[in-house]
Design an enzyme around this catalytic site. Structure first.
Site, mmCIF file in Angstrom:
data_model
loop_
_atom_site.group_PDB
_atom_site.id
_atom_site.type_symbol
_atom_site.label_atom_id
_atom_site.label_comp_id
_atom_site.label_asym_id
_atom_site.label_seq_id
_atom_site.Cartn_x
_atom_site.Cartn_y
_atom_site.Cartn_z
ATOM 1 C CB CYS A 129 -2.828 -4.613 -1.184
ATOM 2 S SG CYS A 129 -3.587 -5.662 0.242
ATOM 3 C CG HIS A 139 -11.554 -2.901 -11.405
ATOM 4 N ND1 HIS A 139 -12.311 -4.189 -11.125
ATOM 5 C CD2 HIS A 139 -11.502 -1.884 -10.305
ATOM 6 C CE1 HIS A 139 -12.951 -3.398 -9.826
ATOM 7 N NE2 HIS A 139 -12.417 -2.559 -9.536
ATOM 8 C CG HIS A 185 15.897 -2.932 -9.961
ATOM 9 N ND1 HIS A 185 17.066 -3.746 -9.305
ATOM 10 C CD2 HIS A 185 16.473 -1.770 -10.279
ATOM 11 C CE1 HIS A 185 18.198 -3.032 -9.408
ATOM 12 N NE2 HIS A 185 18.081 -1.973 -10.066
ATOM 13 C CG HIS A 239 1.301 -6.833 -2.700
ATOM 14 N ND1 HIS A 239 1.439 -5.875 -1.659
ATOM 15 C CD2 HIS A 239 0.080 -7.578 -2.486
ATOM 16 C CE1 HIS A 239 0.413 -6.127 -0.621
ATOM 17 N NE2 HIS A 239 -0.380 -7.285 -1.300
ATOM 18 C CG ASN A 261 0.142 -7.865 2.873
ATOM 19 O OD1 ASN A 261 0.153 -6.781 2.528
ATOM 20 N ND2 ASN A 261 -1.037 -8.652 2.345
#
Length: 494
Positions: free
Chosen positions: A220, A299, A383, A387, A420
């Site tokens: 995602c 990562h 702002h 996700h 989603n």
């Protein structure tokens, strides 16, 4: 009253501290400059001429100085990164015929898992607490009983989502397909041959020398990764533009088994996609909506638990689905912590960085039990686009970052109306903020995305101009923004 008075005094003390630290250099340089100016004004012209003659400048000195200044200036300009502008973007609005009401979803669950009542009840509980509405959409193949996830239907979904978003982008920007220099398409789970990027090139008859990329399997957060890739390419090629398309194709990825950890994705993921136009051309500066400031990618794949927390696999019956481990929120928290540590020094004012440093020193040097200081990111951003992976994820980030209800409103409403939508959810949230008339010139936006691997990626944008109302017809919220925000109950009884 005394408690209220104390809190007001503490608030003003904190504001004074922030103003003092953030403007420390100004307070330091102003007296020095004032002293030099006063000294200059008090000197008579003869003293100034005498001082100039004492420097003993010759024509050779002047020529060398001018050459050095020109050389340094040229090197600085040539080595400075090119500014990347976000000209505009467009989101896919699913047809109303693809809407999946709760009753339809549960009817399908009963028919597909007729011998597994526990799995059906589990999906019903997840749907009741998901934060989704009955306006979300699934592709036609998943409306069939049983679902028919064929390659042809998957391609049809890809064409519908990608071409619709692309057509809207071309209409909004006036961009001609032949003028596209770079194309990046990301879709995590559906990776056909020819690729989705080749499908776009074929549809719009793009140039033969276009630089095209197709990203898959990156989860995602691939939308931010695509922006990062496009940025790196645009840094190497002046006077160029790039189109980034982010989506997830659901047709071949519905799970038809009974494993609970793999049924979650059926309840949360819905149709969606976005097309974004980036440019490094100075001629696009005035018409661009945003300017890219930072991208920070984290990562955690080196850690086995992080690597396996979101994984596509087969269940004991050989049915393929996405397994979401119970440690997902913990892994996401660790990834966010690492990402914040990197992005903090880039965006936070000096006052917050100093407080964080002092707290860290107290904890490390004096072995203090003091709680770690959570920087106030509301001082760095107006702002937040978190996700829309699920209600629990939004709740967790709101609590950890100490955000207000309005700061996470765009994320909650996007999850509610669209579900989603994977890597494109950030752009539905940006569209929501614009449709509400909250996006003003100079505002800073923080996009935070999570993905399998496990990854946490951030993008920071600055608004170039106030987004005026009414919103254009290509905004996915244009037909319903007056109804939002809506109250989302903790549980919707089905």
């Amino acid at each position: 009253m005394p408690e209220n008075s104390h809190s007001i005094k503490l608030r003003y003390v904190k504001l004074g501290y922030q103003y003092l630290v953030n403007n420390f250099l100004t307070f330091l340089l102003v007296p020095i400059m004032a002293t030099i100016l006063i000294q200059f004004l008090q000197s008579n012209p003869y003293e100034l001429i005498k001082f100039y003659n004492s420097l003993s400048f010759t024509s050779i000195h002047l020529v060398c100085s001018l050459f050095l200044i020109t050389y340094v200036t040229t090197c600085y300009i040539m080595s400075r990164p090119r500014t990347i502008y976000l000209v505009d973007y467009a989101c896919f609005l699913p047809p109303i015929t693809n809407r999946i009401p709760f009753a339809s979803f549960m009817e399908h669950a009963h028919l597909i898992l007729s011998t597994e009542p526990k799995s059906v009840r589990f999906q019903m509980k997840i749907l009741e607490r998901s934060g989704l509405s009955e306006e979300t959409a699934l592709p036609p193949a998943m409306h069939y009983i049983p679902p028919t996830p064929t390659m042809d239907l998957a391609r049809e979904e890809a064409e519908l989502v990608i071409f619709s978003a692309m057509d809207s982008l071309l209409a909004k920007t006036g961009l001609k397909p032949k003028d596209i220099d770079v194309l990046v398409v990301n879709c995590s789970l559906f990776s056909p041959t020819p690729s989705l990027s080749a499908m776009v090139i074929n549809k719009y008859k793009l140039r033969s020398n276009i630089k095209s990329f197709n990203l898959s399997g990156m989860g995602c957060s691939a939308g931010v990764i695509s922006i990062d890739l496009a940025r790196d390419i645009l840094q190497q090629y002046p006077n160029s533009n790039a189109v980034v398309i982010s989506t997830e194709i659901l047709t071949p990825n519905g799970y038809l088994g009974k494993e609970r950890s793999m049924l979650l994705t059926n309840c949360l993921f819905r149709m969606g996609g976005a097309a974004i136009l980036l440019s490094n051309r100075k001629s696009d500066r005035d018409r661009s909506k945003y300017r890219l400031l930072h991208i920070v990618r984290t990562h955690k794949g080196a850690d086995d638990k992080s690597f396996r927390c979101v994984q596509q696999q087969e269940d004991p019956e050989g049915k393929v689905g996405i397994n979401l481990c119970i440690d997902l929120m913990q892994v996401a928290g660790e990834a966010l912590k690492s990402n914040i540590t990197t992005i903090g020094p880039l965006v936070l004012p000096a006052s917050e960085q100093l407080l964080f440093l002092l707290t860290l020193m107290c904890r490390k040097l004096f072995k203090s039990n003091m709680k770690p200081y959570i920087p106030n990111f509301k001082l760095a951003f107006e702002h937040f686009c978190i996700h829309a992976g699920g209600r629990a994820l939004i709740d967790e980030l709101q609590n950890n970052l100490q955000l207000s209800t309005e700061h996470v409103e765009a994320s909650r409403m996007t999850l509610y109306r669209f579900g989603n939508t994977s890597s494109s959810s950030l752009w539905y949230e940006m569209s929501y903020i614009e449709a509400k008339g909250r996006m003003k010139k100079g505002n800073r936006i923080w996009q935070i995305a999570f993905g399998s691997g496990f990854k946490c990626n951030s993008a920071v944008w600055k608004c170039n101009k106030t987004i005026k109302l009414p919103v254009d017809d290509h905004n996915p919220w244009a037909d319903c923004i007056d109804r939002y925000p809506v109250d989302i109950p903790d549980v919707v009884r089905l």
